[in-house]
Design a protein around this motif. Sequence first.
Motif, PDB file in Angstrom:
ATOM      1  N   ALA A 176     -10.634   1.243   4.122  1.00 28.51           N
ATOM      2  CA  ALA A 176      -9.223   0.824   3.967  1.00 28.51           C
ATOM      3  C   ALA A 176      -8.490   0.260   2.993  1.00 28.51           C
ATOM      4  CB  ALA A 176      -9.098  -0.127   5.422  1.00 28.51           C
ATOM      5  N   GLN A 177      -9.682  -0.679   2.051  1.00 27.29           N
ATOM      6  CA  GLN A 177      -9.025  -1.041   0.974  1.00 27.29           C
ATOM      7  C   GLN A 177      -9.105   0.086  -0.163  1.00 27.29           C
ATOM      8  OE1 GLN A 177     -12.112  -4.196   0.741  1.00 27.29           O
ATOM      9  NE2 GLN A 177     -10.666  -5.794   1.197  1.00 27.29           N
ATOM     10  N   MET A 178      -9.920   0.754  -0.174  1.00 26.78           N
ATOM     11  CA  MET A 178     -10.049   1.841  -1.272  1.00 26.78           C
ATOM     12  C   MET A 178      -8.680   3.057  -1.031  1.00 26.78           C
ATOM     13  SD  MET A 178     -11.287   3.015  -4.134  1.00 26.78           S
ATOM     14  CE  MET A 178     -12.850   1.992  -4.062  1.00 26.78           C
ATOM     15  N   GLU A 179      -8.486   3.093   0.175  1.00 27.32           N
ATOM     16  CA  GLU A 179      -7.376   3.846   0.503  1.00 27.32           C
ATOM     17  C   GLU A 179      -6.011   3.311   0.098  1.00 27.32           C
ATOM     18  OE1 GLU A 179      -5.437   5.968   4.636  1.00 27.32           O
ATOM     19  OE2 GLU A 179      -7.566   6.001   4.364  1.00 27.32           O
ATOM     20  N   GLU A 180      -5.990   1.978   0.332  1.00 27.01           N
ATOM     21  CA  GLU A 180      -4.903   1.326  -0.182  1.00 27.01           C
ATOM     22  C   GLU A 180      -4.562   1.122  -1.639  1.00 27.01           C
ATOM     23  OE1 GLU A 180      -1.356  -0.858  -0.527  1.00 27.01           O
ATOM     24  OE2 GLU A 180      -2.118  -0.156   1.163  1.00 27.01           O
ATOM     25  N   ILE A 181      -5.897   1.265  -2.384  1.00 31.37           N
ATOM     26  CA  ILE A 181      -5.757   1.335  -3.734  1.00 31.37           C
ATOM     27  C   ILE A 181      -5.145   2.992  -4.266  1.00 31.37           C
ATOM     28  CG2 ILE A 181      -7.227   1.473  -6.115  1.00 31.37           C
ATOM     29  CD1 ILE A 181      -8.651  -0.639  -4.635  1.00 31.37           C
ATOM     30  N   LEU A 182      -5.564   3.907  -3.679  1.00 31.11           N
ATOM     31  CA  LEU A 182      -5.062   5.186  -3.964  1.00 31.11           C
ATOM     32  C   LEU A 182      -3.654   5.743  -3.688  1.00 31.11           C
ATOM     33  CD1 LEU A 182      -8.634   7.035  -3.071  1.00 31.11           C
ATOM     34  CD2 LEU A 182      -7.722   6.591  -5.153  1.00 31.11           C
ATOM     35  N   VAL A 183      -3.649   5.125  -2.393  1.00 29.65           N
ATOM     36  CA  VAL A 183      -2.243   5.589  -1.997  1.00 29.65           C
ATOM     37  C   VAL A 183      -1.091   4.436  -2.376  1.00 29.65           C
ATOM     38  CG1 VAL A 183      -0.709   5.959   0.042  1.00 29.65           C
ATOM     39  CG2 VAL A 183      -2.926   6.722   0.143  1.00 29.65           C
ATOM     40  N   GLY A 184      -1.382   3.269  -2.383  1.00 28.46           N
ATOM     41  CA  GLY A 184      -0.537   2.191  -2.755  1.00 28.46           C
ATOM     42  C   GLY A 184      -0.412   1.929  -4.172  1.00 28.46           C
ATOM     43  N   LYS A 185      -1.341   2.507  -4.921  1.00 27.65           N
ATOM     44  CA  LYS A 185      -1.237   2.035  -6.308  1.00 27.65           C
ATOM     45  C   LYS A 185      -1.286   3.329  -7.351  1.00 27.65           C
ATOM     46  CE  LYS A 185      -3.198  -2.688  -6.497  1.00 27.65           C
ATOM     47  NZ  LYS A 185      -3.206  -2.847  -5.006  1.00 27.65           N
ATOM     48  N   LEU A 186      -2.163   4.135  -7.112  1.00 24.67           N
ATOM     49  CA  LEU A 186      -2.002   5.364  -7.932  1.00 24.67           C
ATOM     50  C   LEU A 186      -0.919   6.487  -7.655  1.00 24.67           C
ATOM     51  CD1 LEU A 186      -5.900   6.127  -8.169  1.00 24.67           C
ATOM     52  CD2 LEU A 186      -4.399   5.133  -9.811  1.00 24.67           C
ATOM     53  N   ILE A 187      -0.583   6.403  -6.176  1.00 23.62           N
ATOM     54  CA  ILE A 187       0.275   7.628  -6.064  1.00 23.62           C
ATOM     55  C   ILE A 187       1.655   7.089  -5.772  1.00 23.62           C
ATOM     56  CG2 ILE A 187       0.831   9.113  -4.206  1.00 23.62           C
ATOM     57  CD1 ILE A 187      -2.193   9.258  -3.444  1.00 23.62           C
ATOM     58  N   ALA A 188       1.811   5.394  -5.637  1.00 25.08           N
ATOM     59  CA  ALA A 188       3.381   4.927  -5.634  1.00 25.08           C
ATOM     60  C   ALA A 188       4.081   5.112  -6.473  1.00 25.08           C
ATOM     61  CB  ALA A 188       2.857   3.464  -5.643  1.00 25.08           C
ATOM     62  N   ILE A 224       9.258  11.055  -6.715  1.00 21.43           N
ATOM     63  CA  ILE A 224       9.703  12.346  -5.713  1.00 21.43           C
ATOM     64  C   ILE A 224      10.751  11.697  -4.918  1.00 21.43           C
ATOM     65  CG2 ILE A 224       8.667  13.589  -3.863  1.00 21.43           C
ATOM     66  CD1 ILE A 224       5.960  13.594  -5.109  1.00 21.43           C
ATOM     67  N   GLY A 225      10.731  10.654  -4.442  1.00 21.43           N
ATOM     68  CA  GLY A 225      11.862  10.145  -3.543  1.00 21.43           C
ATOM     69  C   GLY A 225      13.386  10.173  -4.410  1.00 21.43           C
ATOM     70  N   MET A 226      13.378   9.959  -5.408  1.00 22.24           N
ATOM     71  CA  MET A 226      14.542   9.730  -6.658  1.00 22.24           C
ATOM     72  C   MET A 226      14.870  11.163  -6.353  1.00 22.24           C
ATOM     73  SD  MET A 226      13.938   7.156  -9.434  1.00 22.24           S
ATOM     74  CE  MET A 226      15.539   7.565 -10.195  1.00 22.24           C
ATOM     75  N   PHE A 227      14.217  12.146  -6.765  1.00 21.57           N
ATOM     76  CA  PHE A 227      14.332  13.588  -6.762  1.00 21.57           C
ATOM     77  C   PHE A 227      14.935  13.994  -5.581  1.00 21.57           C
ATOM     78  CE2 PHE A 227      11.791  13.833 -10.626  1.00 21.57           C
ATOM     79  CZ  PHE A 227      12.828  14.542 -11.347  1.00 21.57           C
ATOM     80  N   LEU A 228      14.205  13.591  -4.367  1.00 25.27           N
ATOM     81  CA  LEU A 228      14.859  14.075  -2.978  1.00 25.27           C
ATOM     82  C   LEU A 228      15.977  13.511  -2.608  1.00 25.27           C
ATOM     83  CD1 LEU A 228      11.586  13.568  -0.869  1.00 25.27           C
ATOM     84  CD2 LEU A 228      12.435  15.571  -1.736  1.00 25.27           C
ATOM     85  N   ALA A 229      16.554  12.293  -3.093  1.00 26.92           N
ATOM     86  CA  ALA A 229      17.857  11.926  -2.879  1.00 26.92           C
ATOM     87  C   ALA A 229      18.606  12.673  -3.722  1.00 26.92           C
ATOM     88  CB  ALA A 229      17.716  10.315  -3.383  1.00 26.92           C
TER      89      ALA A 229
END
Length: 401
Positions: A266-278, A284-289
């Motif tokens: 769970a902690q490693m997934e948080e690092i990958l998704v919450g930090k590397l992909i954030a 991407i969210g700005m482009f979608l808007a």
Amino acid sequence: MISLAGRDILHAWGKFIFTGFGLGLLIGVTLVMAGVYRGMVDDGKALLDNSGADLWVVQKDTLGPYAESSSLHDDLYRTILAMPGVARAANVTYLTMQVRKGGRDVRSMVVGIVPGEPDGAPGWPPHLVAGRHVTRGHYEAVADDATGFALGDRIRIRRNEYAVVGLTRRMVSSNGDPMVFIPLKDAQEAQFLKDNDAILQGRRRTEANPAFNRPGVPGLLEAAIDSQANNAWVNAILVRLDRGAAPGQVAETIRRWKRLTVYTRAQMEEILVGKLIATSARQIGMFLAILAIVSAAIVAFIIYTLTMDKIREIAVLKLIGTRNRTIAAMIMQQALALGVIGFAVGKITATFAGPFFPKYVLLMPRDAVTGFLAVLAICALASVVAIRMALKVDPAEAIGG
């Protein structure tokens, strides 16, 4: 009752379809961008799933082998293996680099694993689609089929050539780079061993250092040089736990007794998704808007233009007693029909264009449903300007020239 939307589609179907097609391309880009984000998250989760690890042991105060550099002595895995609750422990190295085949370079993550029979060892590719696993201590490789390599190919990593003996699938890094698995010793050499010139210069600096030439301390210089030559490092130790062992408890034990940093799944997934992909997610969210605003502007302009072309028809409807609610509903029907056509074109475009993108594009049904509802909402809001203009039409214009 005359349907304004139906008349436009029947009598000006070319303009309507062409506009819907242009809007559909924008919607298709929006769906692909959402799919790119989903693909990045899926790549990160696939990386963790394919590692086969329950815990990641890394250098103290680092975020681990995927987000930050981490270096551990390669003999530490023995002490980790002796900890209670640990079933398997294996050294692993990760190095993102260009792997060369002939005159072609492929961006890959080179993974160093202990050769032999995998027998459930963490770090090994969980399945092969062709060939066999790495069994020799040197110069063999298993590659993901996304690299374009085939069985028997000779690939170059740093100074050595490797024979591709096996192919796997969907083994990627968090950035989507396909993996190439080679023996651990070769991977350590590729990542940590300096070239001959650097080694020679390092020895000269060591010889010139007065601290290693103190009289009365024989062998100090030789010991320093041997220490530099014999240090062997890995990026992480992958740990698989015994059945029923609590990951958090085992991780805390290793942290306390070995003075290392340990991450659970769970902690490693948080690092990958919450930090590397954030950061990529925010971009991407700005482009979608922006694309949503552009789509709304296009729909508003088209509906406004089509409504302006029918001012007299609207005036006639008002003259014969048609209620404002009915007129507004007909204009909104036109906007929603445009949105439906645009979404259909966009969904088809995204489905066929997705596989051609260099990044993995994961199109999820729930994103399509959300996108369809968003398109209808945008089209409904965009029709408000045309509706307000139509409701202000004077019925007398039906009589005037």
